[in-house]
Write an enzyme that holds these catalytic residues in place. Sequence first.
Site, PDB file in Angstrom:
ATOM      1  N   ASP A 289      42.797  49.508  42.542  1.00 29.01           N
ATOM      2  CA  ASP A 289      44.075  49.508  41.589  1.00 29.01           C
ATOM      3  C   ASP A 289      43.768  50.623  40.415  1.00 29.01           C
ATOM      4  OD1 ASP A 289      45.894  48.050  40.271  1.00 29.01           O
ATOM      5  OD2 ASP A 289      44.912  47.056  40.777  1.00 29.01           O
TER       6      ASP A 289
HETATM    7  C1  BGC Z   1      48.444  46.119  39.328  1.00 28.09           C
HETATM    8  C2  BGC Z   1      48.414  46.432  40.924  1.00 28.09           C
HETATM    9  C3  BGC Z   1      50.175  47.562  41.066  1.00 28.09           C
HETATM   10  C4  BGC Z   1      48.959  48.622  39.911  1.00 28.09           C
HETATM   11  C5  BGC Z   1      49.827  49.623  40.199  1.00 28.09           C
HETATM   12  C6  BGC Z   1      47.994  47.347  38.384  1.00 28.09           C
HETATM   13  O1  BGC Z   1      48.691  47.642  37.495  1.00 28.09           O
HETATM   14  O2  BGC Z   1      47.003  45.535  39.659  1.00 28.09           O
HETATM   15  O3  BGC Z   1      48.726  45.625  41.386  1.00 28.09           O
HETATM   16  O4  BGC Z   1      49.878  47.693  42.075  1.00 28.09           O
HETATM   17  O5  BGC Z   1      49.145  48.165  38.665  1.00 28.09           O
HETATM   18  O6  BGC Z   1      51.402  49.898  39.621  1.00 28.09           O
END
Ligand code: BGC
Length: 739
Positions: A289
């Site tokens: 993530d």
């Molecule tokens: C979130 C994810 C997301 C990623 C990219 C993160 O902060 O937890 O769900 O896919 O950002 O935007």
Amino acid sequence: MKKSQIAFCALLALCAAGRVHSAPADVEARVEATLARLTFDEKLGQLWQFSGGQPSEAASSDRSKGTLDPKFLEAVSAGRYGSVIGKRGLENYNAIQRAAMDGIGIPLLIGHDMIHSATTTYPIPLALACAWDESLWERTASAIAVETLALGCNWTFTPMLDVALDARWGRIAEGGGCEPLVTGLMGAAMVRGFQGADMSDGFHIAACAKHYVTYGASFGGRDYNAVEMADSTLRDVYLPPFKMAVDAGVATVMPAFHSYNGVPCSMNSYLLRDILRKELGFDGMTISDWSAVRELLNHGVAGNKADAAVLALNAGIDMEMVSDCYVTTLKAAVDSGRVSMKTIDDAVRNVLRVKYRLGLFDRPTLDAAALANAIDPAANRALARECARKSCVLLKNDDGALPLKKGVKVALLGDLAANEWQMLGCWSTRDLSNFANATLLAGLKADGVDVNYVEAYTLTGRVDLAAVEAAACGADIVVAAFGDYWENSGEGNSSAILELKGDQMKVAEKVKSLGKPLVAVVFGGRPMAFPDLAKTADAILMAWNPGGCGGWGLADVLTGLAEPWGRLTVDMPYATGTCPLYYSRTTTGRPAAITANHPFGHRYTSCYNDAPFVALYPFGYGLMYTTVEYSGEKAVVEGDSVAFSADVTNTGAREANELVQVYVRDEVARIARPRRELKGFKRVALRPGETKRVEIKVPVASLGYTVDGRYAVEPGGFSAWIAPDSDSGRNLHFEISAK
Ligand code: BGC
């Protein structure tokens, strides 16, 4: 643990669709040939998703039309990045892929969060889940896929498969609710929709199952918080949706931010290698993530970026999103033997495999004309309207307040009733030019309702009770918007207060004091606690965040042009303090009961002394404009399955679309088991007066649980309910005999 022992094997039997076949036969050979020609630095480049390189805004207010920095394109050519995040527009997508092919010869994965929206905005996932409709989920994902390509991305970070029991957790908006079976079926359907039968056909994109795993169980419902959990709960509740997505062929998986039993998911080799790769058989790519590798320092498990990179890569994170621990430190880690060359190569193989499966090497650029041809904005808007109709849930309808009678004068109140932006939801496009003026006000007008709109109040601020009174007095019925703004749910939006904010109840009470029927339309990205509104309003329609055509869909249901279809996939609490609240709780050694004398339950039973411990509206619940009755319920064991059947009769005057649900409980087990668990469901259409015998077959193999590391179905007695929700139905009994 052997695969056959995994708890969810049987859930899979319920999942109708098969694996997506997207891998050309020669993928592995091409992966090896490509890997063999890469330098070490180029390999590291493949393991990084870069967040920079956004187009300049100078050229236009629409960033996708801005131009890319030549230095960024040079870095792409040199193979510095395996992937970039963000929408840059189709022309820029093609420029990036051309630079990549002219240079290192490896196209990029270009990802973005197209969760419930690319151009068209559909209801949030939690709302869509309430449709209990695999075809709708698949069609929606498929429509988003084409629009995603047209915006210059080939990868979406969805479906979110986090079973969420706690309404305080803002990210409950992004998933299917509290039920593994519903979440898994929805996730698998979305994977099929995004990836199609052939992910490389130029009209589909790679999906990403996230957040692996147990993120929805973070303590206190506080985002990013730690999780401690028994292995059996991991396997029986939280893993099944991921297993179903892997079996549907999901291309990528994203581990969650939090720590699981002390070990952050971004460095958890038990979860990533032992379970995901070995047990579930996942052969795609994992991506951390956002900066989660770097966050290993904040968790206090890595002393520096180099430690973080070693821990994450060795545990099985192939690509690092945004932070740069891998590219800046892994060379030294290989030199010092902390990371093997094989580990690096395997991670690169996983990245390349997805790129080949996606067909990027054979078709690196997008065909703008073909995509434009494949997108029918009117059809997408019609789909978004269908989604909105099917996602809202009718929670109360006293004295037939709904549907609105023909010719009645309606006073429509509240800021949300005429606010297009507020229909959207936590992951919608912010590009206003794509909106379709689908407020509730516009929807009611379009459906021919005589409506007088007066704002009169905002959800969290000012209320003008004189305006409420004047509008109500001039009308036959009041429709008023309640709930919360969508900006208060989603990521980083955990809430400690789920009760209605501001003076919303003053509005409800004022309307009732005037003797006017009140229809409450409740918006929001999570379950909320509104027991007072439930007492005061005559009708309540839970609208969630219904999307860019939301007002039209809601109006269709309010006017009766469409029958209510949605059923809750979460429990609605009486009070925040009762969360996490979920129908599949255990009974405890002191089961509580709500009675007239003990409205909260008896002292010394498992309850609260100031609020009901049960749901205000339970999982599975949702009314129609007609009524149904169940009779002749039966549970008969037939070899490897149990046949649950009932006569379901439409006893009202309108069409029914009853959602028949099957719940089961193991009566005497080795560990305390849920009071009920959903095992199957079927939608049945009934004309007024019509009766149908509905049968739902459930595999016996799905009736077990995990104990001492083994999944097993234990012989003995089971209770079952064939019912319209998780709190009702007659208690049936059946026996599973020893084999
Ligand atoms: C979130 C994810 C997301 C990623 C990219 C993160 O902060 O937890 O769900 O896919 O950002 O935007």
